[in-house]
Scaffold this motif. Sequence first.
Motif, mmCIF file in Angstrom:
data_model
loop_
_atom_site.group_PDB
_atom_site.id
_atom_site.type_symbol
_atom_site.label_atom_id
_atom_site.label_comp_id
_atom_site.label_asym_id
_atom_site.label_seq_id
_atom_site.Cartn_x
_atom_site.Cartn_y
_atom_site.Cartn_z
ATOM 1 N N GLY B 117 0.794 -1.224 0.000
ATOM 2 C CA GLY B 117 0.000 0.000 0.000
ATOM 3 C C GLY B 117 0.823 1.269 0.000
ATOM 4 N N VAL B 118 2.143 1.141 -0.056
ATOM 5 C CA VAL B 118 2.998 2.330 -0.099
ATOM 6 C C VAL B 118 3.579 2.461 -1.498
ATOM 7 N N ARG B 119 3.326 3.605 -2.117
ATOM 8 C CA ARG B 119 3.879 3.783 -3.450
ATOM 9 C C ARG B 119 5.303 4.325 -3.362
ATOM 10 N N PRO B 136 0.632 6.765 -0.496
ATOM 11 C CA PRO B 136 -0.007 5.456 -0.654
ATOM 12 C C PRO B 136 -0.223 5.102 -2.122
ATOM 13 N N ALA B 137 -0.380 3.830 -2.368
ATOM 14 C CA ALA B 137 -0.703 3.367 -3.721
ATOM 15 C C ALA B 137 -2.052 3.965 -4.117
ATOM 16 N N SER B 175 -2.471 10.828 -2.702
ATOM 17 C CA SER B 175 -2.004 11.226 -4.036
ATOM 18 C C SER B 175 -2.759 12.464 -4.511
ATOM 19 N N ARG B 176 -4.074 12.543 -4.169
ATOM 20 C CA ARG B 176 -4.868 13.681 -4.634
ATOM 21 C C ARG B 176 -4.350 14.957 -3.967
ATOM 22 N N GLU B 177 -4.189 14.866 -2.643
ATOM 23 C CA GLU B 177 -3.682 15.989 -1.874
ATOM 24 C C GLU B 177 -2.337 16.459 -2.428
ATOM 25 N N ARG B 178 -1.535 15.487 -2.766
ATOM 26 C CA ARG B 178 -0.188 15.765 -3.258
ATOM 27 C C ARG B 178 -0.250 16.558 -4.546
#
Lengths: 197, 199
Positions: B117-119, B136-137, B175-178
């Motif tokens: 679960g960690v990208r 996260p993935a 990822s979205r937040e990023r």
Amino acid sequence: MSRSSHAAVARSATTERTATAVVGTLALLAGLLALVVGAGWLGSDRATRPVADPVAVDWLGGSGVLGRLLALLLGLVLLALGVRWAVRALRPEHHPEVEFDDADGELRVSARAVTEAVQDDARGIDGVSRARVTLVGTEQRPALRLLLALRRGTDVRAVWSALEHRVLGRARDALGLERLPAAVHLELDAAEGHRVR
Amino acid sequence: MRALIRILATLIGVAVAVAGVLTIIEVLWAWWRPASAPLWVPWPGWLDQASTTTWQDTGTRVTAALVALAGLVLVLLAASARRHHLALHDPAPDVTVTTSSRSLARVVGHRVRAETGVRSASVTATRGHVTVRAVPAPVDGDETLQPRLLAVVRDLVDDLPLREKPRVTVTVVSSRERREHQPEPSRSRPATPGLRPGS
């Protein structure tokens, strides 16, 4: 914690740091004092006096031998301190030769011979990918400095016990020393095959 | 820093020694032949100039400020040139073991990236604090990722025989937040393998 093994962790930079700190502190204080005088905080009268105050210049010029001797003394102190600092900073780290008595009398072992043997032993430990060993300290009190790179997933405690029982114990026996302080620096999860840049 | 302080100390030493020699030579020369002084250093000119400038002149103040600033820089450099090792427990009397913060960051980074679960992850480690930023993935909407990673990293750090246990902080950046915030990646040091392993 043993002081002698702690001292072997890295070359001491005490003299260099002290010299830099002393010169830095003096410059900082002198600069600040001059700013304070210039701002008139020690009296507005003082701020308008020349930097080379005639009173001080006349006193020094009129003091004759005393002023000159003081200046000479200051020069000597500066010379001695400066030479000492520069020599200390430039001198390479001392790697002692180890001396011990065998049946025929005294035998000197070069630092290189000692470190190469220890290095080979250390490379034989499971999980150690690189090892570099140097002998530091003085002739009377030598110490070992070991730099070990461990492969990923190596158990640090297993390396410790192998170090203590196989490597350091053997080094002590071989040199006939009761005490041989050692400083071990571990690089964990070190990648193999990458060159040290 | 420790190499820099060695070079600096050499330069300071040479400068101080030269100043001492020049002082001795000029004083002796002025003593022996007052009429033909100075020998090399034009100090009478400096003295004349210093007797015409006052303490509140701009030139004096700028010089004083520069000297004070240089002194401050030297003091800070001297203070920062200490040893930056992380101490481990001594396995035996007369043996001191240390490691580097870079090593700690590497160990934690490898462990975190191995979790499901960690990208990607970046780790910063100091003597007192380990900071993990994990991404996260994308498909995984796993709410338990942060506590799980925190537990894993805590266990890992506790398992290392460090003398001073660092605090652990784990941040999971979605990822979205990023994408929206574009957090600065430059400040955190990615703990990729092969980062100067010998240093």
